[in-house]
Design an enzyme around this catalytic site. Structure first.
Site, short mmCIF file in Angstrom:
data_model
loop_
_atom_site.label_atom_id
_atom_site.label_comp_id
_atom_site.label_asym_id
_atom_site.label_seq_id
_atom_site.Cartn_x
_atom_site.Cartn_y
_atom_site.Cartn_z
N CYS A 344 132.62 -6.20 74.34
CA CYS A 344 132.38 -7.62 74.06
C CYS A 344 133.55 -8.24 73.34
O CYS A 344 134.13 -7.63 72.44
CB CYS A 344 131.18 -7.78 73.14
SG CYS A 344 129.68 -7.17 73.84
N ARG A 439 125.01 -15.74 83.09
CA ARG A 439 124.62 -15.11 81.83
C ARG A 439 125.36 -15.74 80.65
O ARG A 439 124.88 -15.79 79.53
CB ARG A 439 124.97 -13.63 81.96
CG ARG A 439 124.64 -12.75 80.81
CD ARG A 439 125.08 -11.35 81.23
NE ARG A 439 124.77 -10.34 80.26
CZ ARG A 439 124.20 -9.18 80.58
NH1 ARG A 439 123.86 -8.93 81.82
NH2 ARG A 439 123.99 -8.29 79.66
P1 XMP Z 1 127.69 -1.20 74.29
O1 XMP Z 1 128.27 -1.24 72.91
O2 XMP Z 1 126.54 -0.29 74.41
O3 XMP Z 1 127.14 -2.68 74.55
O4 XMP Z 1 128.76 -0.91 75.30
C1 XMP Z 1 126.42 -3.03 75.69
C2 XMP Z 1 125.83 -4.41 75.51
O5 XMP Z 1 126.88 -5.40 75.40
C3 XMP Z 1 126.39 -6.66 75.90
N1 XMP Z 1 127.39 -7.14 76.86
C4 XMP Z 1 128.35 -8.04 76.55
N2 XMP Z 1 128.55 -8.75 75.43
N3 XMP Z 1 130.46 -9.72 76.44
C5 XMP Z 1 129.62 -9.62 75.39
O6 XMP Z 1 129.82 -10.29 74.38
C6 XMP Z 1 130.29 -9.04 77.61
O7 XMP Z 1 131.08 -9.15 78.53
C7 XMP Z 1 129.17 -8.15 77.66
N4 XMP Z 1 128.69 -7.36 78.65
C8 XMP Z 1 127.60 -6.74 78.10
C9 XMP Z 1 125.04 -6.41 76.53
O8 XMP Z 1 124.08 -6.86 75.62
C10 XMP Z 1 125.02 -4.89 76.70
O9 XMP Z 1 123.72 -4.36 76.71
#
Ligand code: XMP
Length: 520
Positions: A344, A439
């Site tokens: 993120c 999203r």
């Molecule tokens: P982890 O830390 O497990 O996080 O890799 C997965 C979660 O991150 C969110 N997610 C995003 N958040 N930009 C964001 O700010 C993104 O591009 C993105 N893609 C996923 C989502 O909640 C996921 O479960």
């Protein structure tokens, strides 16, 4: 008698959530900022229970969910998660009909029954079969033989799949249909493993059982080695997560889809979710970066009205107001997390988001009042983070931890002798272009100016989900043992926290040694 209760000397240092977080209200805290204090325990880690209820009708045997991301959860991941007692949320970065098929694959999965076995035709040469094994790196050499319509003709045994017979036709080498052991698919019932186990015991030396329909078309294959492995697994503590029809549980994510006029496309959302429900989906997650919005609220309301009993997950939020809003709209479980994810960049790009433990605390108190569950979404890199997250939530949602697994979509790539899999944020430019822009409230048209909120990355390949989850579950159980918590409710009730200094953080990881093997 020995003291088994808290000592008042501990109290100023190790505080329960309702003292600790308000006392640290002026600072956003995340996993590494805190640690949990141990408590008197009579609980062995192996005796802890990890089951969790996210909504009426949505019960998991372990509190782990794989993220609705296009490099994390499709049917293979969702099957592996459910077999381990958890849940996979199928992402929505694919055409709607494909999402329906992905859900069907999970719901129709019968453990131990290979539904689409690799077949060969009587016209092929043994040499062709050997080439196929070599090309696909199959670890097996026995194949059902079917005609061009899929009707069973015989079985090609591994004993004859040898280079010396390369020029022979399969039709010359096969065991004919009359001598092949089969079972009608109607006879295998709800529990094919027990049925097949009995068959293999009764038929000495037979290792393959073919499943056929009334017209003798091949419908599946059960192998003795799978049955033995699964029978052993059945003794495992954490059972697969299943619905009331004994099918694996599966979730699917949807967005607050808009029509060409920018209005919420209620008709399309309802039609699509209707299709998912028909296929047996167990929960729908209305999944966006900002859940405390009219669009997400209206989507949840529309779904709640149309499907009163369907467990609904919605998010993401990081405030009590966000939780209250989504709960009032009809959500059962609320995803908490804005910007903690490993891919993120929301906090960098948009300057918003709350460190995860503070967000979880604030949201958990509103959730308790509204009688909804919260799910800790993102930022988890180790089992200790999960233990901390579970002191305030009902389950965790992980992307990065599972993205390197065999079951995640995408191929393994080799770079300088190491194996990796692609992992990208759903707000990354590539993922938004592929469809997930809604999203993040952007248009998918790449000509438009969009601000990506995620990166494209690689994760080191890490083997099967079974293996990764075994490690994580072991860690969660250890944490619970240290706190004397028999189940997750006790973990939430008993947890006491303290801040960690930067030196304390360094102390927490291996230090002053030459590491030969990592903990994982
Ligand atoms: P982890 O830390 O497990 O996080 O890799 C997965 C979660 O991150 C969110 N997610 C995003 N958040 N930009 C964001 O700010 C993104 O591009 C993105 N893609 C996923 C989502 O909640 C996921 O479960």
């Amino acid at each position: 008698m020995a003291a088994t209760r808290n000592s008042s000397f501990d109290d100023p240092f190790y505080q329960p959530a309702d003292k600790f977080f308000p006392a640290n209200a002026k600072i956003g805290l995340t996993f590494d900022d805190i640690t949990l204090a141990t408590l008197y325990s009579e609980i062995l880690p192996r005796d802890t229970q990890l089951d969790t209820t996210l909504a009426e009708g949505l019960h998991l045997n372990i509190p782990a969910i794989s993220s609705d991301m296009d490099t994390v959860t499709e049917s293979r991941m969702a099957i592996a998660m459910a077999l381990n007692g958890g849940l996979g949320l199928i992402h929505y970065n694919l055409p709607e009909r494909e999402q329906l098929s992905e859900v069907s694959r999970v719901k129709n999965h019968v453990h131990g029954l290979i539904q689409e076995p690799i077949k060969v035709s009587p016209e092929q040469f043994i040499g062709d079969v050997l080439a196929l094994i070599e090309q696909k790196k199959f670890a097996f050499g026995t194949f059902p033989v079917v005609d061009e319509k899929g009707k069973l003709v015989g079985l090609l045994s591994g004993h004859v799949v040898k280079p010396r017979y390369a020029k022979r036709k399969v039709s010359e080498a096969l065991t004919p249909r009359s001598q092949v052991h089969t079972i009608n698919q109607k006879e295998i019932g709800k529990d094919p493993i027990t049925r097949a186990d009995k068959f293999f015991t009764e038929h000495l030396g037979i290792h393959k059982l073919l499943v056929v329909d009334d017209k003798d078309y091949l419908r599946g294959l059960i192998t003795l080695s799978d049955v033995e492995r699964i029978t052993q697994e059945r003794a495992a503590q954490f059972k697969p997560a299943r619905d009331s029809h004994f099918r694996l549980v599966c979730g699917a994510a949807v967005s607050a889809t808009r029509n060409a006029f920018g209005e919420l496309d209620k008709k399309r959302i309802l039609e699509h979710v209707g299709g998912l429900v028909e296929r047996g989906v167990d929960t729908i997650a209305v999944s966006t970066a900002h859940g405390h919005t009219k669009g997400v609220g209206d989507t949840v309301r529309v779904l709640r009205d149309a499907f009163p009993k369907l467990p609904l997950i919605a998010g993401n939020v990081t405030s009590a107001a966000g939780v209250e809003f989504l709960a009032d709209c009809g959500a059962d479980a609320i995803k908490v997390g804005q910007g903690p994810g490993s891919i993120c960049t929301t906090r960098i790009v948009a300057g918003v988001g709350i460190p995860q433990m503070t967000a979880l605390y604030v949201c958990s108190r509103a959730a308790a009042q509204k009688k909804v569950a919260i799910l800790a979404d993102g930022g988890i890199t180790k089992s200790g983070d999960i233990v901390k997250a579970l002191t305030l939530s009902s389950a965790v949602i992980c992307g990065g931890i599972f993205a390197g697994c065999n079951e995640a979509p995408g191929d393994v790539v080799e770079i300088s002798g190491k194996l990796y899999k692609q992992y990208r944020g759903m707000g990354s430019f590539a993922a938004m272009k592929a469809g997930s822009a809604a999203r993040y409230g952007h248009d998918k048209n790449p000509a438009q100016k969009v601000a990506p909120e995620g990166v494209e990355a690689l994760k080191e390949a890490c083997g099967s989900v079974d293996r990764v989850l075994a490690q994580l579950i072991g860690g969660i159980q250890s944490g619970m043992g240290y706190l004397g918590a028999k189940n997750l409710a006790q973990l939430r009730e008993k947890a006491r926290y303290i801040r960690v200094s930067p030196a304390g953080m360094r102390e927490a990881a291996p230090h002053d040694v030459v590491e030969l093997k990592t903990g994982n």
